[in-house]
Design an enzyme around this catalytic site. Structure first.
Site, short mmCIF file in Angstrom:
data_model
loop_
_atom_site.label_atom_id
_atom_site.label_comp_id
_atom_site.label_asym_id
_atom_site.label_seq_id
_atom_site.Cartn_x
_atom_site.Cartn_y
_atom_site.Cartn_z
N PRO A 122 11.62 49.13 -28.52
CA PRO A 122 10.18 48.92 -28.72
C PRO A 122 9.64 47.90 -27.70
CG PRO A 122 11.37 48.69 -30.79
CD PRO A 122 12.41 48.82 -29.73
N GLY A 127 9.74 41.45 -28.34
CA GLY A 127 10.82 40.46 -28.33
C GLY A 127 12.22 41.04 -28.25
N LEU A 128 12.34 42.33 -27.92
CA LEU A 128 13.67 42.93 -27.88
C LEU A 128 14.13 43.23 -26.45
CD1 LEU A 128 13.43 45.22 -31.06
CD2 LEU A 128 14.45 42.95 -30.89
N GLY A 129 13.46 42.65 -25.49
CA GLY A 129 13.97 42.66 -24.11
C GLY A 129 13.78 43.97 -23.36
N SER A 130 12.70 44.73 -23.68
CA SER A 130 12.55 46.03 -23.02
C SER A 130 12.30 45.88 -21.52
CB SER A 130 11.45 46.86 -23.68
OG SER A 130 10.20 46.28 -23.43
N SER A 131 11.49 44.90 -21.11
CA SER A 131 11.14 44.83 -19.68
C SER A 131 12.37 44.48 -18.83
CB SER A 131 10.02 43.82 -19.43
OG SER A 131 10.38 42.55 -19.91
N ALA A 132 13.22 43.58 -19.34
CA ALA A 132 14.42 43.23 -18.58
C ALA A 132 15.38 44.42 -18.50
CB ALA A 132 15.13 42.03 -19.22
N ALA A 133 15.51 45.14 -19.61
CA ALA A 133 16.41 46.30 -19.62
C ALA A 133 15.93 47.36 -18.62
CB ALA A 133 16.51 46.88 -21.03
N ASP A 165 17.07 37.21 -20.84
CA ASP A 165 16.97 38.66 -21.06
C ASP A 165 17.71 39.46 -19.99
OD1 ASP A 165 15.25 37.75 -23.00
OD2 ASP A 165 13.71 39.26 -22.64
O1 PMV Z 1 9.96 37.88 -26.60
P1 PMV Z 1 10.85 38.02 -25.42
O2 PMV Z 1 11.82 39.12 -25.51
O3 PMV Z 1 10.06 38.09 -24.16
O4 PMV Z 1 11.77 36.70 -25.37
C1 PMV Z 1 11.21 35.48 -25.09
C2 PMV Z 1 12.21 34.37 -25.21
C3 PMV Z 1 11.62 33.03 -24.77
O5 PMV Z 1 12.64 32.06 -24.99
C4 PMV Z 1 10.40 32.66 -25.59
C5 PMV Z 1 11.24 33.06 -23.30
C6 PMV Z 1 12.41 33.10 -22.35
O6 PMV Z 1 12.20 33.53 -21.23
O7 PMV Z 1 13.52 32.68 -22.71
#
Ligand code: PMV
Length: 327
Positions: A106, A110-116, A157
């Protein structure tokens, strides 16, 4: 020839936000993946199709021609184009690439889709060009791509998407792989409220500058929790790890990155028998994660659903980026 790469998303188990300021954090790759398929073109364009985010178009250097998604598509696709261009630059090659991106992760919760997506795209492009880039180079390209999306990311990520497994991360140092002797399902409760990680990180930076004597000790405590959470996980002590998740959530709430919905989801999850529950990622929306023993998993999921969240189960994925070719 078509080359496809896939990379996992992630859940931060402890230490988000604090890790941006050099504190340790614990993260785990999850069994939801992003996929990128690359094929050579006869011209020198980079053509990207990302149906999940409703965007497709052509890049010719800095020029962009949208096919789907209007000019907003440019903003969505630029981090992916950056990853591909960086690979082309490393190869010292002028080539055109068709890239198709698809993700089970999704988006913006907060589950890291852009990095993946960045890790999978850089890997597919590199293998297509016969570069055999090292994982650390892929990871570094994905980090720079993440900076376009999130402005000041910690780098957690891109590492987890590249290498998989569970890690103790500290910005600017080698990460430590965690050996966790127990399997556990993690329940995700998605609020389906998307938010900008960059904005949440800037918000914490501003409060830290405004009230350093108050905010800095909280961030340090979060860092200490991460060290202890890593040890608890390596001992297989899920009860203790659950308690650290709860404390971590309340500290994140104290620095203002939770909201009423996230708080409610964590409370109902705990009440339904979770050993621990916390927001994961940048907060302000996105997801909570809850840890529960097998006999409580269903009741925790039902409680999250009753409260308006969208529950699903994820598990640790030990495999980082992987790649294969066809044709
Ligand atoms: O919500 P996400 O998946 O973008 O994760 C953010 C995690 C943070 O610690 C808030 C930012 C980071 O780059 O570590």
């Amino acid at each position: 020839m078509r080359v496809t790469a896939s990379a996992p998303g992630k859940a931060i188990l402890c230490g988000e936000h604090a890790c941006v300021f050099g504190e340790p954090a614990v993260a785990m790759a999850i069994n939801l993946r992003a996929k990128a398929s690359a094929k050579l073109r006869k011209d020198e364009l980079v053509h990207i199709v990302a149906k999940d985010i409703g965007a497709s178009g052509y890049f010719e250097g800095k020029e962009f021609k949208s096919e789907v998604g209007g000019m907003e598509a440019r903003l969505k696709l630029e981090p992916i184009q950056f990853a591909v261009e960086e690979v082309l630059r490393s190869a010292r090659k002028v080539a055109g690439i068709n890239l198709e991106v698809q993700s089970d992760i999704p988006i913006a919760v907060g589950l890291g889709s852009s990095a993946a997506v960045a890790v999978a795209s850089a890997t597919a492009a590199s293998e297509l060009l016969g570069l055999k880039m090292k994982k650390e180079d892929i990871c570094s390209i994905a980090f720079r791509s993440e900076r376009i999306v999130h402005i000041n990311p910690s780098g957690i990520d891109n590492i987890i998407s590249t290498y998989g497994g569970a890690i103790l991360f500290r910005k600017g140092t080698e990460f430590l792989r965690l050996r966790i002797p127990v399997e556990f399902p993690l329940i995700v409760g998605d609020t389906r409220i998307s938010r900008s990680t960059g904005e949440m990180v800037s918000f914490v930076k501003e409060s830290k500058e405004k009230y350093p004597d108050v905010v800095e000790p909280i961030l340090r405590s979060i860092g200490q929790l991460s060290e202890r959470a890593a040890k608890a996980l390596e001992k297989g002590n899920l009860e203790e790890f659950g308690e650290f998740m709860n404390i971590n959530h309340e500290l994140l709430s104290a620095i203002g990155v939770s909201n009423e919905f996230l708080d409610r989801l964590t409370h109902v999850a705990r009440k339904a028998g979770a050993l621990g529950a916390k927001l994961t990622g940048a907060g302000g929306g996105g997801c909570i994660i809850a840890l529960a023993l097998p006999d409580k998993v269903n009741s925790v999921m039902k409680a999250i659903e009753r409260e308006g969240g969208s529950p699903f189960i994820v598990r640790k994925d030990d495999e980082g980026v992987r790649c294969w070719s066809e044709g």
